[in-house]
Design a protein around this motif. Sequence first.
Motif, short mmCIF file in Angstrom:
data_model
loop_
_atom_site.label_atom_id
_atom_site.label_comp_id
_atom_site.label_asym_id
_atom_site.label_seq_id
_atom_site.Cartn_x
_atom_site.Cartn_y
_atom_site.Cartn_z
N SER A 192 61.20 -5.89 44.06
CA SER A 192 62.41 -5.20 43.61
C SER A 192 62.98 -4.33 44.72
O SER A 192 64.19 -4.28 44.91
N SER B 82 55.38 -6.70 42.48
CA SER B 82 56.61 -6.50 41.73
C SER B 82 57.45 -5.38 42.33
O SER B 82 58.66 -5.52 42.50
N LYS B 83 56.80 -4.30 42.66
CA LYS B 83 57.50 -3.16 43.25
C LYS B 83 58.10 -3.52 44.61
O LYS B 83 59.26 -3.18 44.90
N ASN C 197 63.37 1.52 40.27
CA ASN C 197 62.67 0.25 40.10
C ASN C 197 61.27 0.33 40.70
O ASN C 197 60.32 -0.22 40.15
N ALA D 161 58.84 -0.24 37.61
CA ALA D 161 58.52 -1.66 37.46
C ALA D 161 57.02 -1.89 37.62
O ALA D 161 56.35 -1.15 38.34
N PRO D 162 56.51 -2.91 37.00
CA PRO D 162 57.13 -3.81 36.02
C PRO D 162 56.88 -3.34 34.59
O PRO D 162 55.91 -2.65 34.31
N THR E 217 60.83 -7.15 37.75
CA THR E 217 60.75 -5.81 37.17
C THR E 217 60.51 -5.81 35.66
O THR E 217 60.03 -4.83 35.11
N THR F 120 68.65 -1.66 35.91
CA THR F 120 67.85 -0.46 36.16
C THR F 120 67.87 0.46 34.94
O THR F 120 66.83 1.00 34.55
N LEU G 87 65.60 -1.04 32.48
CA LEU G 87 64.21 -0.81 32.87
C LEU G 87 63.76 0.59 32.46
O LEU G 87 62.64 0.77 31.97
#
Length: 183
Positions: free
Chosen positions: A137, A133-134, A111, A115-116, A64, A168, A171
Amino acid sequence: MIKDYLQADFGYTDYQIEQIRYTVVSVLSELSKLFIIGVFFALTHHIPQYLVAIIVLFMLRTCTGGLHFKHYVCCLLVSFLIFYLGICQLPDITLPRPIYFTLLLACVIINYLFAPVVSSCRPVPNGIQIKKSKRQSFAMITLYAVIMFILPSSQYIITGFWIIQLQTLQLIAAKFQKRRCDL
């Protein structure tokens, strides 16, 4: 000296050598931060929780991203704060079980949406990398929710839960910081 060796013997370009240098510096920087923070948790007898926190954070953050700092000390302090809160402070807050799962569901959604967020020193991910990436996560947090559902609550499970929450939040902050910088 090393640069000349790599160019002469292996034919690396200046760009490739800079990539190698960046990787080595990044790895050594991360290891030194983990060691310095680890000393604190060793002295406070929280090494098992620290190891759990490292594993959870590493697995989530590698897919992420998050906040990135230009200065080592800033990164060290924020990293310490996340570990300290996730290990020493937040686990003292007892929540009803449904709230844990509701918060994890919120983390899955956040996320997946955000993300990312990668460092400006790294290449911008392409569409395939972003989707990967998604998915990673999503899978990681969902798996953690299943583990929390199956296993009895423990200080280790709760530490991992809070690390996911803090990552999170980090992020979200990183995404807004990146949007602000892109304007």
